[in-house]
Design a protein around this motif. Structure first.
Motif, short mmCIF file in Angstrom:
data_model
loop_
_atom_site.label_atom_id
_atom_site.label_comp_id
_atom_site.label_asym_id
_atom_site.label_seq_id
_atom_site.Cartn_x
_atom_site.Cartn_y
_atom_site.Cartn_z
N LEU A 286 0.83 -1.20 0.00
CA LEU A 286 0.00 0.00 0.00
C LEU A 286 0.87 1.25 0.00
CD1 LEU A 286 -3.06 0.19 0.03
CD2 LEU A 286 -2.97 0.59 2.47
N GLY A 287 1.89 1.19 0.84
CA GLY A 287 2.79 2.35 0.94
C GLY A 287 3.46 2.64 -0.39
N GLU B 282 1.11 4.18 -2.70
CA GLU B 282 0.89 5.57 -2.33
C GLU B 282 1.98 6.44 -2.92
OE1 GLU B 282 -0.59 5.62 1.95
OE2 GLU B 282 0.39 7.60 1.72
N THR C 156 1.61 9.48 -5.44
CA THR C 156 2.15 10.80 -5.10
C THR C 156 3.05 11.30 -6.22
OG1 THR C 156 2.21 9.98 -2.84
CG2 THR C 156 3.30 12.07 -3.26
N ASP D 153 -4.33 12.40 1.13
CA ASP D 153 -5.44 11.46 1.25
C ASP D 153 -5.84 10.89 -0.10
OD1 ASP D 153 -7.24 13.01 4.02
OD2 ASP D 153 -5.72 11.42 3.94
N ARG E 55 -3.67 8.13 -0.91
CA ARG E 55 -3.96 6.93 -0.10
C ARG E 55 -5.20 6.21 -0.61
NH1 ARG E 55 -1.17 8.93 4.36
NH2 ARG E 55 -2.58 10.69 4.54
N ALA F 36 -4.50 4.53 -3.81
CA ALA F 36 -3.67 3.34 -3.59
C ALA F 36 -4.52 2.18 -3.13
CB ALA F 36 -2.58 3.67 -2.58
N ARG F 37 -5.41 2.50 -2.20
CA ARG F 37 -6.25 1.43 -1.67
C ARG F 37 -7.11 0.82 -2.76
NH1 ARG F 37 -6.93 0.02 3.75
NH2 ARG F 37 -5.38 1.56 4.27
#
Lengths: 919, 111
Positions: free
Chosen positions: A32-33, A36, A40, A47, A50, A53-54
């Motif tokens: 996930l990171g 993200e 980015t 947000d 994030r 990404a999710r």
């Protein structure tokens, strides 16, 4: 290599899922990171990155699930999940769980207990190495000549010989006592392959007459009677007055043929003895080949003896030609008219031991199987009923995507869990039951007449690994049987259609078994099986009652019996006379006497009686002959001779019907006074007016002075045979008459017989400090011991029938109660529409009663077919005894009616309005 | 559906091994991204397929994972092929080639 590694790792992850789980979490979080970061980089911030990404990561739950499946075993995980779920579901319904577990515990426990008996008694071979190859001859009793033939010529058998048990008096060391032991051929003892603790076993040279006064004693005897004397080997002991040298001590735990044997002495086969030959199959031989060989060899040998020619030489090789058959060469050997017996064969040794117990145990197994069947049917019904309550839950699950197999698996897991817990409880019940059985067996008065006749090898019965395996197997099968059918039935519905319907739908015709013809069948089956069991137990119980009410011909209450182990070199006769004289002085004693035999305690020999003198060259030159050696049977139509003291018959309460009993006025010389029994008198053998007739046994003459009532001698079920009684104080007999030199004493009392025991002990001790009374029992106990087997089996059968009936009736009760409670609304509607209480009642109860009636009819029909297998266990009844066949179904019908009324009564108190609001 | 997944499983394992051999240690995301790139978007792997495959390969001992830091200082689990994996790759690739040739021959040539 890779596959092995993977398998082991999968196993590891199944057992410890948490580590892998947290690792996966970490990895997904990292993923996930990284995503993200990517977003980015592409320009989204904070947000938004994030969230994007999710979304990009996708279905996390599904990924986790697939990961789990890959790293572990799917079906094991499912099983674990199902089990956890089942445990929780059962915890939520404790009443239901308790009833089911209890029912199953009864069924599985009873089966396990009976199986442990069957396994130890019927299935397991004797606890010796190679015991499944031990043999015994069957078809006709053997003579010592047969043994010679087999020993020298048989190639399929080894270690040939025989054995028999006997009771002797041990004397010379402290108090005299009775001892059970075995006379056994040394080769037979050798085949048991036991090593002695000290000294040696019996050896072939011990078989020669003159060298046979040696004995090997048991460990317990060494401990108890010789205080574990380390120098016991070489010392002598006196058995029945004869000196035996102790040559060995056996290890603890050595038992042959049962736990009662305390010593082993060499068996010397005498000319008049007929017994089965015992031995072992040689390697490579089979029961079939051995049977063929034995039959051939012995048949040939008997032919040779019959025709008077010399027996063929042992072993192969040329010899003199066989004598011509047809007997032209008579005169060379003894003329014997031995009949050529029917086919001879060899059977496994323990077959004889267990012969009497086989049929009853098999029947008992079948009975207890019925009980389990009923229990399973009951549980199946309960599961079905409970399943109906859970229908919504199941339909929702199926709508959410659970496959039918998955649902079935989960339900079956639940029922398996129930049966495994039930099985566990059942094993506990079985262990308790078996323990009780062994205590019951060990606590019998007159052990020699008691439990071992009911269940041979009782001391070997226990719950061991095989029995546990059996219990596990039964539990699993029961679980599948009980669970599969309801699970299958419940999951077959169309999820969508059912969900739309209300759960408590009304259906045309108030039917307890609405949508459940299966449940109806279950009721019929249960009732039918219960009826069969009740019929069987009714027959057995009635049989026992009839047996118990047989008049034995002697008094059974207030008669005390005992024996006394007499020291050697003492005249048994004189001691007995003194003893009786003193006992007669005791307060409360009405009569006391002693005799050679006591009814129901031993095998008897027959005496040839004649109305004409046989003259001095007869075999029985002086009265009376000694007790017959084992295996010698007499002609059954000759009367049995009883040697009794003057008052023995009155001590036993045997009435003199005509003439008079023995008195001191009887002459000491010939002709002696004789009493005969009714059966002999009626047979006309001694004429129409027996009293005063003179008869002869060999050269001895007797005058018949009276007729006594018949007495049950060998068993309550056996009709009395002809018997004669002689006063041993007048006929000049000596002590060798009494087997192991002890007579039986009988004392008739006014009050409780056992109260006299201490006084009798004192008298005995005063006469000789080395004597002591033994085998003390009231006649009551002896009689009830003799019918122990029928009582035991009737009791067991009755217990099972009772359990079965209760289960069936409770099943009906539950079914109706459930139906009533789940149809309260419908009942309310009916009542509101005008049905009377009676009509509702009848509607609920009516069809159950119809089913029960069908079940009872089926049970009676089935019973009529099956009870014939009980034939040999019945006394005084036919297997189709009308009283039982009417009474038992009525009893069950009554119970069913009662249960139906009780469970349906709440329906009557339903208030229609409240019911209509009931959901 | 399931048989498709089976076939793909075997091929997927090989593809991943080959990718790791050629590209060096990768973490899950970069592996998927690179493969998508190389196959010109014909091979898209979602988490449901990727992670179970990685677990299989790891349990077989053909790849090994270790936690490291990315350029952005995020922690990630990097997978690299092991010696056993290299051997397995060579072996399985050969087998795959032979299988493909065999199927090919069956389908294309007239009996």
């Amino acid at each position: 290599m890779a596959t092995v590694r993977r398998f082991l790792l999968r196993l590891l992850h199944f057992l410890q899922p948490h580590r892998a789980e947290s690792e996966l979490e970490r990895e997904l979080a990292a993923h996930l990171g990284v995503l993200e970061d990517e977003y980015t980089r592409r320009g989204l911030t904070g947000d938004d990155a994030r969230v994007a990404a999710r979304r990009a990561l996708g279905g996390v739950a599904q990924a986790k699930e697939l990961h789990r499946d890959a790293r572990s075993f799917r079906w094991l995980n499912d099983l674990r999940q199902d089990t956890r779920f089942a445990v929780r579901a059962l915890q939520r319904a404790p009443g239901f769980t308790a009833v089911v577990v209890g029912t199953l515990a009864l069924g599985i426990g009873a089966n396990t207990a009976i199986f442990s008996v069957v396994h130890a008694v019927l299935l397991r071979s004797l606890p010796f190495p190679g015991a499944d190859r031990f043999i015994e001859t069957s078809g006709a009793p053997m003579t010592f000549q047969d043994l010679e033939v087999l020993r020298s010529r048989s190639r399929t058998l080894s270690n040939l010989g025989s054995y028999h048990m006997e009771t002797v008096t041990l004397s010379g060391r402290g108090e005299a006592a009775f001892l059970s032991g075995v006379r056994i051929s040394p080769p037979v003892m050798a085949m048991l392959e036991a090593t002695p603790l000290m000294g040696r076993l019996l050896q072939p040279r011990d078989e020669s007459p003159g060298l046979d006064q040696v004995a090997v004693i048991s460990y317990s005897m060494w401990q108890r009677r010789f205080a574990a004397d380390a120098a016991i080997v070489g010392k002598t002991i006196a058995l029945d007055g004869i000196q035996y040298e102790v040559v060995g001590v056996m290890r603890p735990g050595f038992e042959f043929p049962n736990a009662d044997a305390e010593f082993w002495t060499p068996f010397v086969w005498g000319p008049r003895i007929r017994l089965a030959i015992v031995g072992r199959l040689t390697p490579g031989a089979s029961f079939l080949t051995a049977s063929t060989e034995v039959d051939e060899l012995l048949r040939q040998a008997r032919e040779n003896r019959r025709s008077g020619g010399p027996p063929p030489p042992p072993g192969p090789g040329p010899g003199p030609p066989p004598p011509p058959s047809g007997g032209a060469a008579r005169g060379a050997g003894p003329v014997r008219s031995e009949p050529i017996p029917a086919r001879l064969f060899v059977v496994p040794l323990h077959a004889e031991l267990i012969a009497g117990a086989k049929t009853p145990l098999v029947i008992l197994s079948a009975a207890v199987g019925f009980v389990l069947l009923i229990a399973c049917v009951n549980v199946g019904g309960l599961l079905l009923a409970r399943g109906i309550r859970r229908e919504r839950e199941i339909w929702i699950r199926m709508a959410l995507g659970a496959g039918r197999g998955r649902v079935v698996r989960q339900l079956v897991t639940e029922s398996m869990l129930l049966t495994l817990v039930g099985g566990f409880a059942g094993v506990w019940l079985a262990v308790t039951g078996v323990r009780w059985l062994r205590v019951f067996g060990a606590a019998m008065p007159r052990q020699d007449l008691g439990a071992s006749s009911v269940v041979p090898r009782l001391d070997e019965v226990g719950v061991d690994a095989t029995v546990l395996l059996f219990a596990l197997g039964v539990s699993l099968v029961a679980g599948l049987a009980c669970g599969l059918v309801p699970a299958w039935w419940q999951s077959r519905v169309d999820a969508r259609g059912e969900l739309a319907r209300e759960t408590s739908a009304t259906a045309p015709g108030f039917n307890v078994f609405h949508r459940s013809r299966g449940r109806a069948l279950l009721v019929v089956v249960q009732i039918g099986l219960a009826v069969v069991l009740l019929l069987g137990s009714g027959l057995l119980i009635r049989s026992v009652l009839k047996l118990s009410s047989v008049d034995p011909g002697y008094a059974t209450t207030r008669v005390l019996t005992f024996q006394v182990a007499l020291p050697p070199n003492r005249s048994a006769l004189r001691l007995s006379q003194e003893l009786i004289a003193h006992v007669r002085e005791l307060p409360g004693v009405r009569a006391a006497g002693y005799a050679q035999h006591l009814p129901l305690t031993r095998n008897l020999g027959h005496i040839p009686l004649s109305t004409r003198s046989q003259g001095p060259q007869s075999r029985f030159a002086s009265p009376p002959p000694p007790p017959p050696p084992p295996g010698v049977a007499g002609r059954p139509d000759f009367p049995v001779l009883h040697l009794v003291s003057r008052d023995f018959l009155s001590a036993l309460g045997v009435n003199v019907a005509e003439g008079r009993g023995f008195s001191d006025a009887d002459p000491v010389g010939q002709p002696h006074s004789l009493l005969i029994n009714r059966t002999l008198a009626r047979s006309g053998f001694v004429g129409d007016h027996p009293i005063g007739t003179r008869v002869y046994t060999g050269a001895a003459s007797w005058d018949i002075i009276g007729i006594v009532e018949d007495v049950r001698e060998t068993g309550l079920a056996d009709p009395p045979g002809p018997e004669i009684f002689a006063n041993l104080e007048r006929t000049g007999v000596d002590s060798t008459l009494f087997e192991h030199s002890s007579p039986y004493f009988a004392v008739r009392t006014d009050g409780s017989p056992t109260a006299l025991v201490p006084a009798i002990r004192d008298i005995v001790r005063q006469l000789d400090p080395q004597m002591a009374p033994d085998r003390i029992a009231t006649m009551d106990e002896i009689v009830s011991n003799s019918i122990l087997q029928p009582r035991f089996y009737a009791g067991m059968f009755g217990l099972f029938a009772f359990i079965a009936g209760t289960l069936a009736v409770v099943g009906i009760y539950g079914g109706i109660a459930f139906a009533v409670s789940s149809r309260t609304r419908e009942i309310g509607i009916r009542m509101a529409l005008g049905a009377s209480k009676y009509q509702v009642f009848r509607a609920i109860v009516g069809d159950v009663l119809v089913l029960a009636a069908v079940g009872i009819a089926a049970g009676v029909a089935g019973g009529a077919l099956l009870t014939r297998y009980l034939q040999q266990m019945l006394f005084g009844l036919t297997p189709l005894d009308p009283a039982v066949f009417i009474a038992m179904p009525l009893v069950l019908a009554g119970a069913v009616l009662g249960a139906a009324f009780l469970s349906a009564r709440p329906a009557l108190s339903v208030a229609p309005l409240a019911a209509l609001r009931h959901e | 559906m399931s048989s498709e997944v089976e076939l793909l499983q075997g091929a997927l394992d090989l593809i991943l091994l080959r990718a790791l051999e050629a590209m060096g240690p990768q973490h899950a995301y970069s592996l998927a991204a690179r493969l998508e790139q190389v196959s010109k978007s014909r091979l898209t792997l979602n988490q449901g397929t990727l992670y179970p495959a990685l677990v299989r390969l790891e349990q077989n001992g053909w790849i090994k994972g270790s936690w490291r830091r990315t350029e952005n200082n995020r922690e990630a689990k990097y997978y690299s092929i092991t010696k056993a994996g290299t051997r397995a790759l060579a072996r399985e690739t050969e087998r795959w080639r032979r299988l493909a040739g065999f199927v090919d021959a069956l389908l294309l040539h007239e009996p």
